[in-house]
Design a protein around this motif. Structure first.
Motif: not given
Length: 66
Positions: A1-7, A47-50
């Motif tokens: 996952i990219g930082n933008d998506m996480t944000d 952070n784990l994509g969940r």
């Protein structure tokens, strides 16, 4: 996952959480604290994509089973 998506995901999570908890300190505690439903913190889940599990959990808390 990219930082933008996480944000972006974190922004959505914070908005949903704001419906439940109107105190910023308590929201931070929820995001960073251990959650028994996840067996880890919601931030660790993201952070784990969940993140979908966290989003579903929050939506359930808001909308409930009614």
């Amino acid at each position: 996952i990219g930082n933008d998506m996480t944000d972006d995901v974190m922004k959505v999570i914070i908005k949903l959480l704001s419906v439940i908890i109107n105190n910023e300190v308590q929201r931070d505690q929820w995001i960073n604290g251990y959650n028994h439903a996840f067996d880890m913190s919601p931030l660790e889940m993201v952070n784990l994509g969940r993140e979908e599990e966290v989003l579903r959990y929050l939506m359930y808390q808001i909308e409930g089973p009614y």
